[in-house]
Design an enzyme around this catalytic site. Structure first.
Site, mmCIF file in Angstrom:
data_model
loop_
_atom_site.group_PDB
_atom_site.id
_atom_site.type_symbol
_atom_site.label_atom_id
_atom_site.label_comp_id
_atom_site.label_asym_id
_atom_site.label_seq_id
_atom_site.Cartn_x
_atom_site.Cartn_y
_atom_site.Cartn_z
ATOM 1 N N HIS A 219 0.719 -1.355 -0.264
ATOM 2 C CA HIS A 219 -0.322 -0.254 -0.035
ATOM 3 C C HIS A 219 0.783 1.180 0.045
ATOM 4 O O HIS A 219 1.711 1.873 -1.015
ATOM 5 C CB HIS A 219 -0.646 -0.645 1.007
ATOM 6 N N HIS A 258 -2.188 -2.891 -9.096
ATOM 7 C CA HIS A 258 -3.229 -2.450 -8.334
ATOM 8 C C HIS A 258 -4.976 -3.300 -8.637
ATOM 9 O O HIS A 258 -4.467 -3.614 -9.413
ATOM 10 C CB HIS A 258 -3.342 -0.940 -9.209
ATOM 11 N N ASP A 310 2.101 5.713 -7.100
ATOM 12 C CA ASP A 310 3.528 5.595 -6.797
ATOM 13 C C ASP A 310 4.894 5.321 -7.368
ATOM 14 O O ASP A 310 5.515 5.939 -6.601
ATOM 15 C CB ASP A 310 3.382 4.225 -5.417
HETATM 16 N N1 COA Z 1 4.804 -6.886 -10.323
HETATM 17 C C1 COA Z 1 5.048 -7.967 -10.537
HETATM 18 N N2 COA Z 1 3.806 -8.795 -10.716
HETATM 19 C C2 COA Z 1 2.629 -8.262 -10.615
HETATM 20 C C3 COA Z 1 2.524 -7.039 -9.606
HETATM 21 C C4 COA Z 1 3.784 -6.419 -9.639
HETATM 22 N N3 COA Z 1 4.117 -5.205 -8.744
HETATM 23 N N4 COA Z 1 1.193 -6.722 -9.705
HETATM 24 C C5 COA Z 1 0.747 -8.178 -9.794
HETATM 25 N N5 COA Z 1 1.306 -9.219 -10.117
HETATM 26 C C6 COA Z 1 1.136 -9.801 -10.584
HETATM 27 C C7 COA Z 1 1.034 -11.094 -9.975
HETATM 28 O O1 COA Z 1 2.349 -11.867 -9.034
HETATM 29 C C8 COA Z 1 -0.003 -11.567 -9.580
HETATM 30 O O2 COA Z 1 0.474 -12.979 -10.977
HETATM 31 P P1 COA Z 1 0.051 -14.163 -10.601
HETATM 32 O O3 COA Z 1 -1.513 -14.599 -11.139
HETATM 33 O O4 COA Z 1 1.192 -14.866 -11.663
HETATM 34 O O5 COA Z 1 0.539 -14.713 -9.029
HETATM 35 C C9 COA Z 1 -0.901 -10.716 -10.515
HETATM 36 O O6 COA Z 1 -0.537 -9.981 -11.282
HETATM 37 C C10 COA Z 1 -2.273 -10.497 -9.771
HETATM 38 O O7 COA Z 1 -1.736 -9.423 -8.931
HETATM 39 P P2 COA Z 1 -1.999 -9.929 -7.142
HETATM 40 O O8 COA Z 1 -1.661 -9.332 -6.042
HETATM 41 O O9 COA Z 1 -2.840 -10.772 -6.817
HETATM 42 O O10 COA Z 1 -3.076 -8.414 -7.019
HETATM 43 P P3 COA Z 1 -3.977 -7.377 -6.253
HETATM 44 O O11 COA Z 1 -4.964 -7.472 -6.536
HETATM 45 O O12 COA Z 1 -4.170 -7.988 -5.165
HETATM 46 O O13 COA Z 1 -2.578 -7.477 -5.870
HETATM 47 C C11 COA Z 1 -1.155 -5.293 -5.338
HETATM 48 C C12 COA Z 1 -2.636 -5.249 -6.344
HETATM 49 C C13 COA Z 1 -1.131 -3.380 -5.583
HETATM 50 C C14 COA Z 1 -1.475 -5.439 -3.591
HETATM 51 C C15 COA Z 1 -0.199 -5.844 -6.689
HETATM 52 O O14 COA Z 1 -0.298 -5.301 -7.770
HETATM 53 C C16 COA Z 1 1.063 -5.066 -5.855
HETATM 54 O O15 COA Z 1 1.196 -6.175 -5.040
HETATM 55 N N6 COA Z 1 1.960 -4.614 -6.494
HETATM 56 C C17 COA Z 1 3.025 -4.018 -5.664
HETATM 57 C C18 COA Z 1 3.189 -3.091 -4.783
HETATM 58 C C19 COA Z 1 2.258 -1.726 -5.120
HETATM 59 O O16 COA Z 1 2.756 -1.277 -5.840
HETATM 60 N N7 COA Z 1 1.381 -1.114 -4.039
HETATM 61 C C20 COA Z 1 0.754 0.363 -4.465
HETATM 62 C C21 COA Z 1 -0.759 0.166 -4.922
HETATM 63 S S1 COA Z 1 -1.827 1.704 -5.693
#
Ligand code: COA
Length: 375
Positions: A219, A258, A310
């Site tokens: 986050h 996201h 971010d």
């Molecule tokens: N880098 C690499 N792969 C990513 C990724 C990233 N930043 N974000 C998502 N993915 C991939 C996941 O590994 C997953 O792959 P899979 O289906 O092969 O396992 C898929 O995309 C779905 O990701 P998931 O984490 O389940 O989606 P979500 O909707 O729960 O996640 C976040 C949203 C923001 C938690 C996620 O994108 C993330 O962890 N981002 C990095 C942290 C970040 O920038 N946070 C700020 C958000 S505004």
């Protein structure tokens, strides 16, 4: 969602589940974002931070008199008690600024005899920027920096964060980034704030819980992690190698992805334009912009995952000369306005947020006295 024995089973992470009606803001998968009905691009182009904060809190843009009163009340309430700085100082230089801020908000609440009085949110909103700007220097033993008179919210915060003289355009960009950070419907910290509000705890308690939730790298902590990553890449020519190896190792790249925006984050798009213009206006080295762009292209090529706010807020803060551990505190100093809008919306139409869970552990075990459980 599936139903089991009268209980609705929600998907993991509550993905795609609406947990509340709200009139405050809405993000949508096609890259849309509105605050109280106004598209984010419209506000970014035309509004000040204070106007947007007033809008988010009150549901309408302020008249001139309302604007003046609101800005004056933010300035008037921004004084932080020396006792709160003492508590922050006692945490020492090793403490993470966001933890220091959380402790500061907790202390503000404990020291405020009127903490539960309606309207107390304004006191938190006005002091959070001061806590953010001092969340690193005060525990390091330095004197607190206090807000200067007569400046707007964004300029005041920026001049407390860094002594570097920013240009008018840079100050305008910083204010836009704060507007983007202010509100984002049911993100993790806002949901946390609403859960705490639903117990009818005071707004200081809700804000300190919001800060705890904001800290994590998935986050609010992502802006600091994204900057660390961009500094590791250093050269646009290394972007491909960097992304390839992260993807191969199954690592997440911070600042990408996201829950809602799957094609693009409108705030990141605008920040990318601002960053490019900042770099151009400075002349000389545009390396940081080229690194950001190269990593973004590689990530889209490999994973079809777009950058989020971010990712592009971080290099803007970096060029403004702000220390990296202050990036998440800046996010918090702005997001607190959204949190307090949600605090009010939740308490005005309250229903305790208390979901259910599906028990998947063992059942029917028999108690054995401690002596019979082995060594
Ligand atoms: N880098 C690499 N792969 C990513 C990724 C990233 N930043 N974000 C998502 N993915 C991939 C996941 O590994 C997953 O792959 P899979 O289906 O092969 O396992 C898929 O995309 C779905 O990701 P998931 O984490 O389940 O989606 P979500 O909707 O729960 O996640 C976040 C949203 C923001 C938690 C996620 O994108 C993330 O962890 N981002 C990095 C942290 C970040 O920038 N946070 C700020 C958000 S505004």
């Amino acid at each position: 969602m599936t139903e089991q024995g009268g209980t609705i089973k929600a998907p993991r992470g509550l993905a795609g589940v609406s947990v509340s009606d709200t009139r405050i803001s809405k993000s949508s998968p096609d890259g849309g974002l509105v605050y109280r009905g106004y598209p984010i691009g419209e506000l970014a182009a035309k509004a000040t931070f204070e106007e947007t904060a007033y809008l988010v809190l009150n549901g309408k843009l302020p008249t001139r008199a309302e604007f003046r009163d609101f800005a004056a009340s933010l300035a008037a309430l921004s004084k932080v008690d020396a006792g709160v700085f003492d508590i922050m100082r006692s945490l020492g230089p090793g403490a993470h600024p966001i933890d220091v801020m959380r402790t500061g908000v907790s202390a503000l609440g404990s020291l405020d005899p009127e903490r539960s009085r309606p309207g107390r949110e304004r006191s938190i909103e006005s002091k959070m920027a001061v806590l953010a700007a001092n969340s690193r220097r005060v525990p390091a033993g330095e004197q607190p920096r206090l807000p200067a008179d007569g400046e707007g919210f964004a300029d005041t915060l920026l001049s407390m964060l860094t002594q570097r003289e920013a240009t008018q355009f840079e100050r305008w960009v910083f204010e836009r980034v704060l507007i983007f950070y202010m509100e984002h419907d049911m993100n993790a910290s806002t949901f946390t704030v609403r859960v705490v509000a639903s117990t009818l705890a005071d707004p200081y308690a809700a804000a300190s819980a919001g800060l705890a939730s904001l800290k994590g790298p998935l986050h609010g902590g992502a802006n600091e992690a994204a900057m660390d990553m961009l500094l590791q890449v250093r050269d646009p020519g290394d972007a491909k190698k960097f992304v390839d190896s992260a993807v191969r190792e199954g690592k997440k790249l911070m600042g990408f992805g996201h829950r809602v925006y799957k094609r693009f984050d409108p705030r990141a798009r605008l920040c990318k334009q601002y960053l490019r213009e900042m770099v151009q206006r400075r002349g000389g080295d545009d390396g940081i912009y080229r690194v950001c762009d190269a990593v973004e292209m590689e990530m889209w090529e490999r994973k079809r995952i777009p950058p989020n706010l971010d990712y592009y807020a971080a290099p803007i803060f970096y060029l403004l000369g702000i220390e990296i551990p202050l990036y998440t505190p800046i996010f918090a100093a702005s997001r607190v306005f959204g949190w307090m809008a949600h605090y009010n919306e939740q308490t005005e139409e309250n229903k305790l947020i208390r979901p259910d869970s599906t028990y998947v552990g063992p059942t029917g075990l028999t108690y054995k006295p401690i002596d019979e459980r082995g060594p």
